[in-house]
Design an enzyme around this catalytic site. Structure first.
Site, mmCIF file in Angstrom:
data_model
loop_
_atom_site.group_PDB
_atom_site.id
_atom_site.type_symbol
_atom_site.label_atom_id
_atom_site.label_comp_id
_atom_site.label_asym_id
_atom_site.label_seq_id
_atom_site.Cartn_x
_atom_site.Cartn_y
_atom_site.Cartn_z
ATOM 1 N N HIS A 147 0.846 -1.193 0.000
ATOM 2 C CA HIS A 147 0.000 0.000 0.000
ATOM 3 C C HIS A 147 0.884 1.246 0.000
ATOM 4 O O HIS A 147 1.958 1.256 0.605
ATOM 5 C CB HIS A 147 -0.953 0.002 1.199
ATOM 6 N N HIS A 169 0.496 2.143 12.509
ATOM 7 C CA HIS A 169 -0.362 3.325 12.613
ATOM 8 C C HIS A 169 -0.680 3.652 14.074
ATOM 9 O O HIS A 169 -0.792 2.749 14.908
ATOM 10 C CB HIS A 169 -1.704 3.094 11.893
#
Ligand SMILES: [Zn+2]
Length: 256
Positions: free
Chosen positions: A59, A172
């Site tokens: 990604h 994250h």
């Protein structure tokens, strides 16, 4: 004491790029560089050079910094053999069980499909450090973009089976929002409540909530608790298989 010095570089709105520096050899790995410039600056400020780039999945917010880092340091790039071609500048396609040397330390490749079909994690067994990409977050897990609920549940169980004191460097800073959801499905979990309070206080001080530990995640993260009878029963899913419980709470989180 570990010879690995790990630093987290916060980039974009909520990504962390992790730097793993072997103090003996001076080699430095960089995990999932979402961007180049700020990571290169952080590395130079530390007086380090990136020798390895470790990619968990292709990604953009995990790979966009790769070309600049390769240009700046001539680093070698590792990623899943099955994602070859989708990861910029990838010269080492790896698979389950492959070992990557970082000076005297060794990262083991774990295949953990679910968020993407070919997602991998990097695990330093000796030092008990886990870099799970977007598979496992503190109090959460990645969305299913390609893999199935069954694959993701099996990947999460594989990570949960590692030693409890393993430190987890997620990609994250989602923990605060994850805590809200976790409390909605597991409101009576005292460990979770304590972790949610800790997370809120850390964020109020502008501090990261990571690394977490696998022990904390096993006790607090609902996505790792889908086979715990009391948790299943509290959701009225006591008769369901663990992967069905996982699929149901993943669905609820997608709409939370
Ligand atoms: Zn992702």
């Amino acid at each position: 004491m570990s010879n690995l010095d790990v630093r987290m570089v916060p980039v974009l709105s909520d990504n962390y790029v992790h730097l793993i520096h072997d103090t003996f050899s001076g080699k430095t790995a960089c995990v999932d560089p979402a961007v180049g410039g700020p990571v290169i600056d952080a590395v130079r400020d530390l007086g380090w050079e990136i020798s390895h780039v470790l990619i968990t999945h292709p990604h953009y917010d995990h790979t966009d910094g790769v070309p600049d880092i390769v240009e700046a340091f001539g680093a070698e790039v590792y990623g899943s053999r099955r994602d070859y071609g989708q990861i910029p500048k990838c010269d080492h396609g790896v698979m389950q069980g492959d070992l990557i040397e970082l000076g005297k330390s060794i990262a083991k490749v774990l295949e953990v499909p679910g968020h993407t079909v070919h997602h991998i994690a990097y695990y330093f067994e000796q030092e008990r450090l886990l870099f799970p990409g977007d598979t496992l977050f503190s109090l959460g897990c990645g969305r299913l973009f390609g893999g199935t609920a069954e694959q993701m549940w099996s990947s999460l169980k594989k990570l949960r089976a590692l030693p409890a004191d393993t430190q987890v460097y997620c990609a994250h800073e989602y923990t605060n929002a994850n805590a809200d959801f976790a409390l909605s499905v597991d409101p009576d979990n005292a460990d979770l409540k304590a972790r949610a309070d800790e997370v809120q206080s850390l964020r109020e001080q502008g501090l990261p909530t990571l690394p977490s530990t696998l022990d904390s995640e096993a006790r607090c993260n609902p996505f790792l608790r889908c086979d715990i009878p009391a948790f299943k029963a509290s959701l009225d899913l006591g008769e369901r298989e663990a992967e069905q419980v996982f699929a149901e709470i993943r669905r609820r989180k997608d709409h939370f």
